[in-house]
Scaffold this active site. Structure first.
Site, PDB file in Angstrom:
ATOM      1  N   ARG A   1      31.442  33.871  96.180  1.00  0.00           N
ATOM      2  CA  ARG A   1      30.308  33.560  95.284  1.00  0.00           C
ATOM      3  C   ARG A   1      29.851  32.135  95.555  1.00  0.00           C
ATOM      4  NH1 ARG A   1      33.312  36.197  90.079  1.00  0.00           N
ATOM      5  NH2 ARG A   1      33.739  38.195  91.091  1.00  0.00           N
TER       6      ARG A   1
ATOM      7  N   SER B   1      37.888  41.307  78.787  1.00  0.00           N
ATOM      8  CA  SER B   1      38.397  40.926  80.107  1.00  0.00           C
ATOM      9  C   SER B   1      39.801  40.326  80.030  1.00  0.00           C
ATOM     10  CB  SER B   1      37.445  39.891  80.722  1.00  0.00           C
ATOM     11  OG  SER B   1      38.032  39.283  81.849  1.00  0.00           O
TER      12      SER B   1
ATOM     13  N   GLY C   1      26.097  44.348  80.902  1.00  0.00           N
ATOM     14  CA  GLY C   1      26.771  43.138  81.376  1.00  0.00           C
ATOM     15  C   GLY C   1      25.969  41.875  81.127  1.00  0.00           C
TER      16      GLY C   1
ATOM     17  N   THR D   1      40.309  47.257  86.794  1.00  0.00           N
ATOM     18  CA  THR D   1      39.253  46.909  87.751  1.00  0.00           C
ATOM     19  C   THR D   1      39.838  46.890  89.157  1.00  0.00           C
ATOM     20  OG1 THR D   1      38.070  45.668  86.066  1.00  0.00           O
ATOM     21  CG2 THR D   1      37.579  45.115  88.359  1.00  0.00           C
TER      22      THR D   1
ATOM     23  N   TYR E   1      42.984  42.991  85.003  1.00  0.00           N
ATOM     24  CA  TYR E   1      43.089  42.524  86.379  1.00  0.00           C
ATOM     25  C   TYR E   1      44.555  42.709  86.749  1.00  0.00           C
ATOM     26  CZ  TYR E   1      38.382  40.661  86.993  1.00  0.00           C
ATOM     27  OH  TYR E   1      37.025  40.536  87.152  1.00  0.00           O
TER      28      TYR E   1
HETATM   29  C1  FNR Z   1      31.650  40.159  85.281  1.00  0.00           C
HETATM   30  N1  FNR Z   1      32.316  41.360  85.531  1.00  0.00           N
HETATM   31  C2  FNR Z   1      33.661  41.474  85.260  1.00  0.00           C
HETATM   32  N2  FNR Z   1      34.304  42.653  85.460  1.00  0.00           N
HETATM   33  C3  FNR Z   1      35.620  42.790  85.143  1.00  0.00           C
HETATM   34  O1  FNR Z   1      36.167  43.871  85.337  1.00  0.00           O
HETATM   35  N3  FNR Z   1      36.308  41.729  84.633  1.00  0.00           N
HETATM   36  C4  FNR Z   1      35.752  40.520  84.411  1.00  0.00           C
HETATM   37  O2  FNR Z   1      36.397  39.593  83.938  1.00  0.00           O
HETATM   38  C5  FNR Z   1      34.380  40.362  84.759  1.00  0.00           C
HETATM   39  N4  FNR Z   1      33.742  39.162  84.596  1.00  0.00           N
HETATM   40  C6  FNR Z   1      32.389  39.052  84.824  1.00  0.00           C
HETATM   41  C7  FNR Z   1      31.729  37.843  84.582  1.00  0.00           C
HETATM   42  C8  FNR Z   1      30.356  37.760  84.728  1.00  0.00           C
HETATM   43  C9  FNR Z   1      29.664  36.473  84.417  1.00  0.00           C
HETATM   44  C10 FNR Z   1      29.616  38.886  85.149  1.00  0.00           C
HETATM   45  C11 FNR Z   1      28.115  38.827  85.273  1.00  0.00           C
HETATM   46  C12 FNR Z   1      30.264  40.058  85.435  1.00  0.00           C
HETATM   47  C13 FNR Z   1      31.560  42.551  85.964  1.00  0.00           C
HETATM   48  C14 FNR Z   1      31.013  43.321  84.755  1.00  0.00           C
HETATM   49  O3  FNR Z   1      32.031  43.968  84.063  1.00  0.00           O
HETATM   50  C15 FNR Z   1      29.978  44.375  85.198  1.00  0.00           C
HETATM   51  O4  FNR Z   1      30.541  45.177  86.194  1.00  0.00           O
HETATM   52  C16 FNR Z   1      28.690  43.713  85.708  1.00  0.00           C
HETATM   53  O5  FNR Z   1      28.306  42.680  84.828  1.00  0.00           O
HETATM   54  C17 FNR Z   1      27.557  44.713  85.857  1.00  0.00           C
HETATM   55  O6  FNR Z   1      26.426  44.108  86.424  1.00  0.00           O
HETATM   56  P1  FNR Z   1      25.154  43.635  85.557  1.00  0.00           P
HETATM   57  O7  FNR Z   1      24.569  44.842  84.935  1.00  0.00           O
HETATM   58  O8  FNR Z   1      25.680  42.671  84.533  1.00  0.00           O
HETATM   59  O9  FNR Z   1      24.275  42.961  86.547  1.00  0.00           O
END
Ligand code: FNR
Length: 387
Positions: A178, A119, A336, A169, A143
């Site tokens: 949130r 990330s 994730g 992203t 980002y």
């Molecule tokens: C994320 N996700 C995320 N995506 C991204 O592009 N950059 C980021 O920094 C983050 N940070 C992040 C933190 C946390 C705590 C979570 C749970 C998720 C989204 C991540 O890449 C992914 O899309 C999701 O986690 C998918 O959902 P599930 O399967 O984890 O529920």
């Protein structure tokens, strides 16, 4: 191996095996802020729940007598072979979960050669994590800063550090609503635990009056929040991104087939169907529901011989989820929350346990469904549940 070990010595695994048990253990052991950060989603969290439920709407139809004595789980993406159709989703601010954060994750991922997507808001820098990854594959998640010099600098640093693909992203020009994080005050954590890449970046430092971003954190955070994302982006901006890097560019966060078509026509190298784990738009459709239409749209939009991989995340918890997503057309999936919970509970060992269990589960599910390789996992192996 997992079963054999259990037969030879009476043992209780050190880390929970079931996702639901991982969540429970994390609820007990993590701080309230850390648990809320991982488990929480946007608004009422209806999309978080819908993501999980969507997998119950599909069912696997196993086939028998197909010689599955050895299974080939490998997949090829952008010219590199990976051992399984699984990679680690970008998860920011991992320092909330464990002191060793992304370094621990990189060590566990490299044991299995599973690609780690780092990330932008990581707790260690791109360079520090790349050192830990060594030859093991790493991709970089962008980002897309509204300050183009910061975005360009990130892309340049990531490429120089050896990351092999860029994941832009698109669903987070601003963070979603949130509620748990807002109530518990997670945001202060960002300062020390998620902004290192920015504070150490020459282009970001140029934005500040102070020479040292850590000396006046308030001003630095103010400046960061002004440039974190860019809500003015349109498809035309992809050309700029493509010009900044020689790496394959994937876009993450697509749900609509028309967006998928647009992305392919604009020349992206791959896309990731995702609703960010339900953290951006509460009430958004489950990512699994979006997958088949996106896969069809990508197929329609690509020229003969052109290959634009479609990846998937949001709700992958166990082997059958991986199977279903691949059967519905995903070339690979991103894991994730499960590995983030593993990190929080047990650092590197916790991530390793989660990965080991998932890969064993995928291997069994593929074989027991009558497939000797991932190529054989196609739409004919699943059907919509009839109720
Ligand atoms: C994320 N996700 C995320 N995506 C991204 O592009 N950059 C980021 O920094 C983050 N940070 C992040 C933190 C946390 C705590 C979570 C749970 C998720 C989204 C991540 O890449 C992914 O899309 C999701 O986690 C998918 O959902 P599930 O399967 O984890 O529920």
């Amino acid at each position: 191996d997992v079963y054999r070990k259990g037969m030879l010595e009476a043992r209780t695994p050190e880390f929970p095996v079931a996702y639901e048990d991982l969540v429970e253990r994390a609820r007990e052991e993590l701080s309230d802020e850390a648990f809320a950060y991982v488990a929480g989603g946007a608004g009422s969290e209806s999309t978080v729940r819908a993501n999980d439920r969507a997998f119950d709407e599909w069912q696997i139809v196993p086939r028998m007598m197909r010689d599955v004595s050895s299974r080939d789980l490998s997949v090829e993406l952008f010219g590199r072979e990976y051992p399984a159709p699984v990679m680690l989703a970008p998860i920011g601010v991992q320092g909330i979960l464990h002191d060793e954060a992304e370094l621990a994750v990189a060590r566990a991922a490299s044991e299995f050669e599973i690609p780690m997507i780092l990330s932008s808001v990581s707790s260690f820098t791109f360079e520090e994590v790349a050192d830990e990854l060594g030859d093991s594959p790493g991709w970089f998640q962008l980002y897309w800063s509204s300050d183009r010099s910061v975005a360009a600098s990130f892309l340049e640093r990531a490429e120089a550090a050896g990351y092999e693909a860029v994941v832009a992203t698109l669903d987070t020009p601003k963070m979603g609503w949130r509620e748990r994080d807002i109530e518990l005050g997670y945001l202060p954590f960002l300062q020390g635990l998620g902004l290192k890449n920015y504070f150490e970046d020459p282009a970001f430092r140029d934005r500040l009056e102070a020479d040292d971003p850590w000396a006046d954190p308030e001003a630095s955070i103010e400046s960061w929040s002004e440039c974190f994302g860019d809500a003015s982006l349109t498809w035309d901006d992809l050309e700029w991104l493509d010009e900044q890097t020689d790496l394959p560019v994937l876009v993450k966060g697509l749900l609509h087939p028309e967006d998928a078509r647009e992305a392919v026509e604009r020349g992206v190298d791959g896309l990731i169907v995702s609703n960010h784990g339900g953290r951006q738009v509460d009430g958004a459709i489950p990512a699994l529901d979006a997958l088949p239409d996106v896969v069809d749209a990508v197929e329609d939009a690509t020229d003969d011989g052109e290959d634009v991989p479609v990846l998937f995340d949001s709700g992958i918890r166990r082997g059958s989820d991986v199977f279903q997503a691949v059967a519905l057309g995903a070339d690979a999936v991103l894991l994730g929350r499960p590995y983030a919970l593993g990190l929080g509970i047990g650092g590197e060992d916790g991530v390793r346990a989660v990965l080991e269990n998932l890969l064993a589960d995928v291997d069994l599910t593929v074989g027991l469904s009558g497939c000797a390789s991932v190529d054989e996992v196609d739409r004919s192996k699943v059907r919509r549940a009839e109720r």
